[in-house]
Motif scaffolding. Structure first.
Motif, short mmCIF file in Angstrom:
data_model
loop_
_atom_site.label_atom_id
_atom_site.label_comp_id
_atom_site.label_asym_id
_atom_site.label_seq_id
_atom_site.Cartn_x
_atom_site.Cartn_y
_atom_site.Cartn_z
N SER A 162 0.78 -1.29 0.02
CA SER A 162 -0.28 -0.10 -0.13
C SER A 162 1.05 1.21 0.04
O SER A 162 2.30 0.82 0.65
CB SER A 162 -0.83 -0.43 1.24
N ARG B 159 -10.18 -1.31 -4.98
CA ARG B 159 -8.41 -0.58 -4.09
C ARG B 159 -7.77 0.16 -4.19
O ARG B 159 -7.02 0.21 -2.62
CB ARG B 159 -6.97 -1.40 -5.49
N GLN C 101 -5.25 6.56 -1.10
CA GLN C 101 -4.60 5.40 -0.74
C GLN C 101 -4.89 4.17 -1.80
O GLN C 101 -6.11 4.51 -2.15
CB GLN C 101 -6.25 5.39 0.56
N ASN D 155 -4.17 0.10 -2.28
CA ASN D 155 -4.02 -0.89 -1.18
C ASN D 155 -3.62 -1.55 -2.73
O ASN D 155 -3.95 -1.83 -3.95
CB ASN D 155 -5.24 -0.79 -0.40
N SER D 156 -3.14 -3.04 -2.17
CA SER D 156 -3.77 -4.41 -3.19
C SER D 156 -2.78 -3.98 -4.25
O SER D 156 -3.30 -3.80 -5.30
CB SER D 156 -5.40 -5.12 -3.49
#
Length: 118
Positions: A16, A65, A80, A82-83
């Motif tokens: 992340s 994501r 943000q 993520n993944s």
């Protein structure tokens, strides 16, 4: 009006990162704020956008994501991520539709590089 982006870096796949972009200068208010990215040899792509009212939109490739948010009091937009996947590797840039005393204009920040290793 200046936009300052930060938060890029090198991360492993599935990791992340959180990008930030702060606007400064003679700002009356900010309408939409957006994140774009451009990978080597590719066209610039709109990743996510958020209106002054908080309505968000995402590219299909990042839905679920990435999350865009903003702090209007700080004239800042966040992304943000993520993944993360290797295909997310790109230079990420922010843009904002800024209302000033001379009218509304689109300001761009410098890019921040995100590199995702497999």
């Amino acid at each position: 009006v200046q936009l300052q982006a930060s938060g890029g870096g090198l991360v492993q796949a599935e990791g992340s990162l959180r990008l930030s972009c702060a606007a400064s200068g003679s700002i009356s208010s900010i309408n939409a704020m957006r994140w774009y990215r451009q990978a080597p040899g590719m066209q610039r792509e709109l990743v996510a956008s958020i209106t002054s009212g908080g309505t968000t939109n995402y590219a299909d490739s990042v839905k679920g994501r990435f999350t865009i948010s903003r702090n209007s009091a700080k004239n800042t937009v966040y992304l943000q991520m993520n993944s993360l996947k290797p295909e997310d590797t790109a230079v990420y840039s922010c843009a904002a539709d800024v209302k000033t005393v001379i009218g509304t204009l689109t300001s761009w920040g410098q890019g921040t590089l995100v590199t995702v290793s497999s």
